[in-house]
Scaffold this motif. Sequence first.
Motif, short mmCIF file in Angstrom:
data_model
loop_
_atom_site.label_atom_id
_atom_site.label_comp_id
_atom_site.label_asym_id
_atom_site.label_seq_id
_atom_site.Cartn_x
_atom_site.Cartn_y
_atom_site.Cartn_z
N TRP A 6 -9.07 17.13 16.12
CA TRP A 6 -8.63 16.23 17.27
C TRP A 6 -7.05 16.05 17.28
O TRP A 6 -6.29 15.77 16.09
CB TRP A 6 -9.12 14.96 17.33
N VAL A 7 -6.23 16.35 18.16
CA VAL A 7 -4.77 16.37 18.21
C VAL A 7 -4.57 15.35 19.08
O VAL A 7 -4.91 15.42 20.44
CB VAL A 7 -4.20 17.72 18.50
N GLU A 8 -3.85 14.33 18.92
CA GLU A 8 -3.38 13.36 19.85
C GLU A 8 -2.27 13.67 20.43
O GLU A 8 -1.41 14.39 19.92
CB GLU A 8 -3.07 11.80 19.18
N ILE A 9 -1.99 13.54 21.70
CA ILE A 9 -0.89 14.19 22.51
C ILE A 9 0.21 12.98 22.46
O ILE A 9 -0.01 11.81 22.85
CB ILE A 9 -1.54 14.41 24.04
N SER A 10 1.21 13.51 22.09
CA SER A 10 2.44 12.57 21.90
C SER A 10 2.90 12.37 23.10
O SER A 10 2.78 12.83 24.28
CB SER A 10 3.40 13.10 21.05
N GLY A 11 3.73 11.29 23.25
CA GLY A 11 4.33 10.83 24.41
C GLY A 11 3.66 10.10 25.67
O GLY A 11 4.08 9.74 26.64
N GLN A 12 2.26 9.85 25.32
CA GLN A 12 1.30 9.34 26.14
C GLN A 12 1.35 7.91 25.72
O GLN A 12 1.09 7.40 24.51
CB GLN A 12 -0.21 9.77 26.39
N GLU A 13 1.03 6.99 26.73
CA GLU A 13 0.89 5.43 26.52
C GLU A 13 -0.50 5.14 27.03
O GLU A 13 -1.10 4.78 28.05
CB GLU A 13 1.98 4.57 27.40
N PRO A 14 -1.61 5.38 25.95
CA PRO A 14 -2.90 4.99 26.27
C PRO A 14 -3.21 3.43 26.38
O PRO A 14 -3.05 2.85 25.44
CB PRO A 14 -3.88 5.40 25.36
N GLY A 15 -3.61 3.19 27.57
CA GLY A 15 -3.85 1.79 27.91
C GLY A 15 -4.98 1.77 28.60
O GLY A 15 -5.47 2.42 29.49
N GLY A 16 -5.74 0.55 28.54
CA GLY A 16 -7.08 0.59 29.22
C GLY A 16 -7.93 1.19 29.04
O GLY A 16 -8.44 1.59 27.63
N ASP A 17 -8.58 2.29 29.99
CA ASP A 17 -9.69 3.10 29.70
C ASP A 17 -9.18 4.70 29.54
O ASP A 17 -8.16 4.88 29.83
CB ASP A 17 -10.78 3.07 30.68
N ALA A 18 -9.96 5.47 28.64
CA ALA A 18 -9.62 7.08 29.06
C ALA A 18 -10.90 7.64 29.47
O ALA A 18 -12.15 7.22 28.96
CB ALA A 18 -9.62 7.23 27.26
N THR A 19 -10.67 8.61 30.16
CA THR A 19 -11.83 9.58 30.38
C THR A 19 -11.88 10.49 29.47
O THR A 19 -11.11 11.20 29.17
CB THR A 19 -11.36 10.16 31.93
N VAL A 20 -13.18 10.91 29.20
CA VAL A 20 -13.22 11.80 28.00
C VAL A 20 -14.29 13.08 28.64
O VAL A 20 -15.16 12.62 29.65
CB VAL A 20 -14.21 11.09 26.96
N MET A 21 -13.92 14.11 28.44
CA MET A 21 -14.85 15.31 28.85
C MET A 21 -14.89 16.00 27.77
O MET A 21 -14.27 16.49 26.93
CB MET A 21 -13.98 16.30 29.79
N ALA A 22 -16.45 16.32 27.51
CA ALA A 22 -16.97 17.40 26.76
C ALA A 22 -17.41 18.65 27.27
O ALA A 22 -18.16 18.09 28.43
CB ALA A 22 -17.90 16.61 25.67
N SER A 23 -17.42 19.67 26.90
CA SER A 23 -17.98 20.77 27.16
C SER A 23 -18.56 21.59 26.00
O SER A 23 -18.29 21.79 24.93
CB SER A 23 -17.12 21.67 28.06
N ARG A 24 -19.60 22.65 26.54
CA ARG A 24 -20.27 23.34 25.76
C ARG A 24 -20.46 24.63 26.44
O ARG A 24 -21.06 24.54 27.53
CB ARG A 24 -21.75 22.92 25.15
N PHE A 25 -19.82 25.96 25.98
CA PHE A 25 -20.21 27.03 26.41
C PHE A 25 -20.95 27.99 25.83
O PHE A 25 -20.56 28.26 24.57
CB PHE A 25 -18.81 27.48 26.80
N LEU A 26 -21.97 28.75 26.18
CA LEU A 26 -22.56 29.66 25.64
C LEU A 26 -22.38 31.03 26.48
O LEU A 26 -22.69 31.19 27.40
CB LEU A 26 -24.29 29.41 25.31
N LEU A 27 -21.85 31.73 25.66
CA LEU A 27 -21.47 33.35 26.20
C LEU A 27 -23.09 34.12 26.03
O LEU A 27 -23.71 33.99 25.15
CB LEU A 27 -20.35 33.86 25.54
#
Length: 144
Positions: A6-27
Motif C-alpha cells: 500500500w502506497v499512501e498518496i501524498s497531498g490528499q486530505e482524507p476526511g470522512g469516508d473513502a471509496t475502496v475499489m478492489a479487483s481481481r483479474f484472471l487472464l
Amino acid sequence: MATLKWVEISGQEPGGDATVMASRFLLRSRWWVPGFLRAALAVRRQVRRSPGALGVSLIAEPAKATFWTLSAWSDRASLEDFVRHSPHAPVMGKYRPKMRDARFRFWTVPATGLPVEWADAKARLTADPGGAAESGADTGEPVT
C-alpha cells in the motif's frame, strides 16, 4: 507472488469516508502476463497522480495469471474519472478479451481506516453474490 505494498498518496486530505475499489483479474493465458504486468504498473502510476486517490496496492501472481488491485478514493466521482483516462481506459480495452474473469468490489470505509487489509478485499472478491460469473460492485455495477 509479488506484492507492491500500500502506497499512501501524498497531498490528499482524507476526511470522512473513502471509496475502496478492489479487483481481481484472471487472464486466459500466462502468455499475456508480461504485457499485463507492464500495463498494471502504468495504471498504478496513473493512480498515484490522479486527483482524489488516497492509496493503492497491487498483487501479481504470474504463475496463476492472476492480478489483484486495491485502491482508495476520496469519492466515487474521482474513481470514475480515473477509469475514463489513459492509460487505464486503453489498457482495459486491450485486455478485456484476454480475461477469463474480472471481478470488482466497491465499499466505503472511514478514511482513518486506510489502508484496507488485503484479506478483507480478497474475501469480498472471492465471494459469489448471486452466482454472477463476472461481478460488478457490491451494488452490481460493473466498472468499464
